[in-house]
Write an enzyme that holds these catalytic residues in place. Sequence first.
Site, PDB file in Angstrom:
ATOM      1  N   ARG A   1       0.838  -1.198   0.000  1.00 15.90           N
ATOM      2  CA  ARG A   1       0.000   0.000   0.000  1.00 15.90           C
ATOM      3  C   ARG A   1       0.874   1.249   0.000  1.00 15.90           C
ATOM      4  O   ARG A   1       2.066   1.203   0.299  1.00 15.90           O
ATOM      5  CB  ARG A   1      -0.894   0.020   1.246  1.00 15.90           C
ATOM      6  CG  ARG A   1      -1.992  -1.015   1.264  1.00 15.90           C
ATOM      7  CD  ARG A   1      -2.731  -1.042   2.600  1.00 15.90           C
ATOM      8  NE  ARG A   1      -1.926  -1.626   3.666  1.00 15.90           N
ATOM      9  CZ  ARG A   1      -2.332  -1.778   4.922  1.00 15.90           C
ATOM     10  NH1 ARG A   1      -3.550  -1.362   5.269  1.00 15.90           N
ATOM     11  NH2 ARG A   1      -1.548  -2.337   5.821  1.00 15.90           N
TER      12      ARG A   1
ATOM     13  N   LYS B   1       1.780   2.198   7.607  1.00 18.93           N
ATOM     14  CA  LYS B   1       2.107   1.406   8.796  1.00 18.93           C
ATOM     15  C   LYS B   1       3.119   2.133   9.671  1.00 18.93           C
ATOM     16  O   LYS B   1       3.745   3.109   9.269  1.00 18.93           O
ATOM     17  CB  LYS B   1       2.663   0.034   8.389  1.00 18.93           C
ATOM     18  CG  LYS B   1       1.621  -0.866   7.734  1.00 18.93           C
ATOM     19  CD  LYS B   1       0.429  -1.149   8.644  1.00 18.93           C
ATOM     20  CE  LYS B   1       0.800  -2.019   9.826  1.00 18.93           C
ATOM     21  NZ  LYS B   1      -0.361  -2.292  10.709  1.00 18.93           N
TER      22      LYS B   1
ATOM     23  N   TYR C   1      -1.037   4.388  10.789  1.00 14.05           N
ATOM     24  CA  TYR C   1      -1.452   3.381  11.752  1.00 14.05           C
ATOM     25  C   TYR C   1      -0.265   3.108  12.674  1.00 14.05           C
ATOM     26  O   TYR C   1       0.813   2.734  12.211  1.00 14.05           O
ATOM     27  CB  TYR C   1      -1.865   2.080  11.056  1.00 14.05           C
ATOM     28  CG  TYR C   1      -3.182   2.152  10.333  1.00 14.05           C
ATOM     29  CD1 TYR C   1      -4.366   2.322  11.035  1.00 14.05           C
ATOM     30  CD2 TYR C   1      -3.246   2.043   8.948  1.00 14.05           C
ATOM     31  CE1 TYR C   1      -5.587   2.391  10.377  1.00 14.05           C
ATOM     32  CE2 TYR C   1      -4.453   2.107   8.274  1.00 14.05           C
ATOM     33  CZ  TYR C   1      -5.622   2.289   8.989  1.00 14.05           C
ATOM     34  OH  TYR C   1      -6.825   2.363   8.327  1.00 14.05           O
TER      35      TYR C   1
ATOM     36  N   HIS D   1      -0.705   1.616  16.330  1.00  9.21           N
ATOM     37  CA  HIS D   1      -0.961   0.433  17.171  1.00  9.21           C
ATOM     38  C   HIS D   1       0.123   0.271  18.226  1.00  9.21           C
ATOM     39  O   HIS D   1       0.694  -0.815  18.407  1.00  9.21           O
ATOM     40  CB  HIS D   1      -1.066  -0.829  16.307  1.00  9.21           C
ATOM     41  CG  HIS D   1      -2.190  -0.816  15.319  1.00  9.21           C
ATOM     42  ND1 HIS D   1      -3.514  -0.907  15.705  1.00  9.21           N
ATOM     43  CD2 HIS D   1      -2.199  -0.690  13.963  1.00  9.21           C
ATOM     44  CE1 HIS D   1      -4.287  -0.861  14.627  1.00  9.21           C
ATOM     45  NE2 HIS D   1      -3.510  -0.726  13.563  1.00  9.21           N
TER      46      HIS D   1
ATOM     47  N   GLU E   1      -5.869   4.841  14.001  1.00 12.69           N
ATOM     48  CA  GLU E   1      -6.779   3.928  14.711  1.00 12.69           C
ATOM     49  C   GLU E   1      -7.409   4.520  15.957  1.00 12.69           C
ATOM     50  O   GLU E   1      -8.330   3.917  16.515  1.00 12.69           O
ATOM     51  CB  GLU E   1      -6.072   2.610  15.054  1.00 12.69           C
ATOM     52  CG  GLU E   1      -5.043   2.694  16.162  1.00 12.69           C
ATOM     53  CD  GLU E   1      -3.656   3.094  15.680  1.00 12.69           C
ATOM     54  OE1 GLU E   1      -2.717   3.047  16.493  1.00 12.69           O
ATOM     55  OE2 GLU E   1      -3.511   3.436  14.486  1.00 12.69           O
TER      56      GLU E   1
ATOM     57  N   ASP F   1      -2.891  -6.690  15.459  1.00 14.68           N
ATOM     58  CA  ASP F   1      -2.270  -5.361  15.474  1.00 14.68           C
ATOM     59  C   ASP F   1      -2.253  -4.775  16.880  1.00 14.68           C
ATOM     60  O   ASP F   1      -1.380  -3.974  17.217  1.00 14.68           O
ATOM     61  CB  ASP F   1      -3.015  -4.396  14.536  1.00 14.68           C
ATOM     62  CG  ASP F   1      -2.581  -4.549  13.091  1.00 14.68           C
ATOM     63  OD1 ASP F   1      -1.392  -4.820  12.865  1.00 14.68           O
ATOM     64  OD2 ASP F   1      -3.424  -4.405  12.202  1.00 14.68           O
TER      65      ASP F   1
END
Length: 370
Positions: free
Chosen positions: A15, A73, A91, A93, A116, A268
């Site tokens: 991505r 990420k 993201y 996490h 998130e 995650d």
Amino acid sequence: MRLGVPKEIKDNENRVAMTPAGVARLIEAGHPVRVEHGAGNGCGFADDDYVSAGAQLCDRAAAWDTELVVKVKEPLESEYGFLHGQIVFTYLHLAGVPAALTEALLASRTTAVAYETTEDAAGRLPLLAPMSAVAGSMAPIVGSYHLARFNGGRGMLLGKVLGQPYGRVMIVGDGVVGRHAASVATAMGAEVYLFGLNAELGPALKAEISQDLNFVISTRESLAEHARDSDLLIGAVLVEGARAPHLISAAMVATMPKGSVIVDVSIDQGGCVETSRPTSHSEPTFVEHGVIHYCVTNMPGAYPRTSTFALTDATLPYVSRIADSGLSVFSEDAGFGNGVNTLDGFLTCLPVAEALGMQDRYRSLSEILA
């Protein structure tokens, strides 16, 4: 504000954080954008597409040497050296990854904003939802593949054969991931049990997904009972910002049929199955108690083109607001402010601080911005 879009380096992460169309809109608004060479190759966007959109192609260091870095990420260890106090929007996490990343963000005084934990006016998670939908839709398909005998599975097809349903699917959690997983699994023709905490949602979920869906109130007893004869168990539990609770114990896993499959989408955030541990697309599975575990931490990376379009559609308005207003946007919008996980050397997300045992390094966002 100068923006950077680095190429993702996580295992098989194809991505990219921005489509060329998204980049063009930012540039039209007056924000220069640097895109690392090859950043979009994995999902079909060539460097020339970004040049046509007005972006400046650059190397990795230059993409990070900007005021706002937009990623997919979390930064990996080889990227920690690029952190210099800029805004990083991705993201994260943090409760589910090694604490070294949090330490690097704090030491560099980076403003880390997590997709998130960003909320909208209704308290929903609009930037988590699109990738949760992709991962949820993937889960029954991935599970069915690994149930094949040639993959070490028990050889149970999830679906109908001449009208007869085969395969029992247990989905723990009735949020975005769980609902998409249930929709795909029932469409395949499997016998599906969706676990949640609110009995009043049962009829609505059956109307939304399928009248063949079985809604079950989640208790330790009901989870243990159904785990014993499930061919596929999908973990779809989310506690915003925090580590996922282990609702499926190792003892429950030990009772599952040999060759059954667990797809823990919650990985995650640490995973909701006690025996889960992070895996990658290159090495996606391991076996515990005779049960195949699929715990890939970037599942939507398997379908990068769909995922990139969906992610950009969701994130672009938020990226634009940061670029237009800077840090002030987080004090003006409390839901967006919930996305800030680190600022000025402090943790600003209490669930993350508690999960990592770093409560002494927590300060409220309002206190720091004041």
